[in-house]
Design an enzyme around this catalytic site. Structure first.
Site, PDB file in Angstrom:
ATOM      1  N   THR A 106       7.990  -2.559   8.189  1.00 43.16           N
ATOM      2  CA  THR A 106       8.727  -2.444   6.936  1.00 43.16           C
ATOM      3  C   THR A 106      10.202  -2.298   7.283  1.00 43.16           C
ATOM      4  O   THR A 106      10.616  -1.263   7.807  1.00 43.16           O
ATOM      5  CB  THR A 106       8.255  -1.217   6.129  1.00 43.16           C
ATOM      6  OG1 THR A 106       6.840  -1.289   5.933  1.00 43.16           O
ATOM      7  CG2 THR A 106       8.954  -1.149   4.792  1.00 43.16           C
ATOM      8  N   LYS A 182       5.583  -4.061   0.069  1.00 45.08           N
ATOM      9  CA  LYS A 182       5.537  -2.835   0.869  1.00 45.08           C
ATOM     10  C   LYS A 182       6.566  -1.817   0.378  1.00 45.08           C
ATOM     11  O   LYS A 182       6.350  -0.610   0.488  1.00 45.08           O
ATOM     12  CB  LYS A 182       5.780  -3.158   2.344  1.00 45.08           C
ATOM     13  CG  LYS A 182       5.403  -2.015   3.299  1.00 45.08           C
ATOM     14  CD  LYS A 182       3.917  -1.702   3.253  1.00 45.08           C
ATOM     15  CE  LYS A 182       3.552  -0.505   4.142  1.00 45.08           C
ATOM     16  NZ  LYS A 182       3.696  -0.794   5.574  1.00 45.08           N
ATOM     17  N   LYS A 254      13.562   6.234   6.622  1.00 42.61           N
ATOM     18  CA  LYS A 254      13.882   4.801   6.575  1.00 42.61           C
ATOM     19  C   LYS A 254      13.279   4.139   5.340  1.00 42.61           C
ATOM     20  O   LYS A 254      13.981   3.441   4.591  1.00 42.61           O
ATOM     21  CB  LYS A 254      13.359   4.109   7.839  1.00 42.61           C
ATOM     22  CG  LYS A 254      13.393   2.578   7.785  1.00 42.61           C
ATOM     23  CD  LYS A 254      12.811   1.964   9.032  1.00 42.61           C
ATOM     24  CE  LYS A 254      11.321   2.154   9.176  1.00 42.61           C
ATOM     25  NZ  LYS A 254      10.526   1.294   8.251  1.00 42.61           N
TER      26      LYS A 254
END
Length: 306
Positions: A106, A182, A254
């Site tokens: 991702t 995602k 993140k």
């Protein structure tokens, strides 16, 4: 969303797995059961384990990727993706036209789209295939993989994806679609973990038995996969070593950053996701970055009440 139809594995198909860590090695081992697998890792010990598993070890990423049908990548962020492909020792220059790069991480939509465009100039297609599942499931071919790629790229990558996935969902026909899905997925996962931490911390503060509270919550309407999965690990978060690290806390720093940045780009308010992002940032600032993400409970309640 459509579910991909399994494709017979090609007997002479070759794939390079770059990075033989906690996920890379079991994925490479699984692939080696039916395909020719090249492996590279900067750690000699991981290369030795790979060789024992029937994977051909190489001393560089470029040599491992030379002439293969597919390259399987798991990288930390967009910059690392660009470095692996186009950096000083990048592999893009040794890939054969018609090969595919299968990207399982991702990293965000924009990075994947820009990289896909650069690879296309060299006749190489990018398969945007973020996955879910841990090392055990990777070794068993029991991963959930969501794919965004052109049909021809999906066909080329099918021998790899079919071996790794028990659930393979085609979410779109272009690179970036997998990242988009995602991003939505990680919004929910990140929020669920953070709110599970709040719930268990509240139960503890109220004097409830946290173990029995967790079991009862998981069996009822308030239950969720993340509560059931991360909850028991949160109970170990206050021990000296903490819970076993299965997913680092800074991964959600993140990922929630990707979520909130994507939402802002469309002028979309995501106040719950933004609040969860701050919790993970506080965890990172508190020295918990390398801990399991279940350690986020220590941001809510630095010490248990008893």
């Amino acid at each position: 969303m459509t579910i991909a139809t399994p494709t017979p594995h090609a007997a002479n198909y070759s794939v390079a797995v770059l990075g033989l860590g906690a996920m890379g090695l079991p994925m490479a081992t699984r692939l080696a059961s039916a395909l020719t697998v090249h492996g590279f890792d900067i750690a000699p010990a991981r290369l030795a384990l790979a060789a024992d598993a029937g994977i051909t070890p190489f001393d560089s990423a470029r040599s491992a990727a030379h002439g293969v049908d597919a390259v399987l990548l798991a990288v930390r962020n967009g910059q690392q993706l660009r470095d692996v492909l186009f950096g000083e020792a990048g592999i893009a220059g040794v890939l054969t036209p018609g090969a595919v790069v299968i990207m399982t991480s991702t990293v965000g939509i924009e990075d994947v789209v820009s990289v896909a465009d650069r690879l296309a100039d060299a006749g190489v297609q990018l398969v945007d295939a973020p996955l879910s599942g841990g090392p055990v499931r990777a070794g068993q071919g029991d991963l959930l993989i969501v794919v965004g790629a052109e049909p021809s790229a999906r066909e080329k990558a099918a021998p790899v994806l079919d071996l790794l996935a028990s659930t393979l969902s085609v979410i779109g026909d272009k690179a970036g679609d997998g990242q988009a899905f995602k991003t939505v997925n990680q919004l929910l996962c990140g929020v669920h973990i953070a709110v599970a931490a709040e719930a268990l911390a509240l139960a503890d503060s109220l004097g409830l038995n946290v173990e029995s509270t967790l079991a009862t919550l998981s069996a009822g309407a308030a239950g969720s996969f993340m509560l059931a999965n991360r909850g028991p690990r949160m109970l170990d978060a206050y021990t000296e070593d903490g819970a076993e690290v299965l997913s680092r806390l800074d991964i959600f720093v993140k990922d929630m950053g990707i979520v909130t940045a994507a939402a802002r780009s469309f002028g979309l308010a995501t106040p719950v996701a933004a609040a969860a992002e701050q919790v993970y940032l506080l965890g990172q600032a508190s020295g918990l970055a390398a801990r399991d993400d279940s350690a986020v409970i220590r941001v809510i309640a630095p010490h248990p009440s008893v």
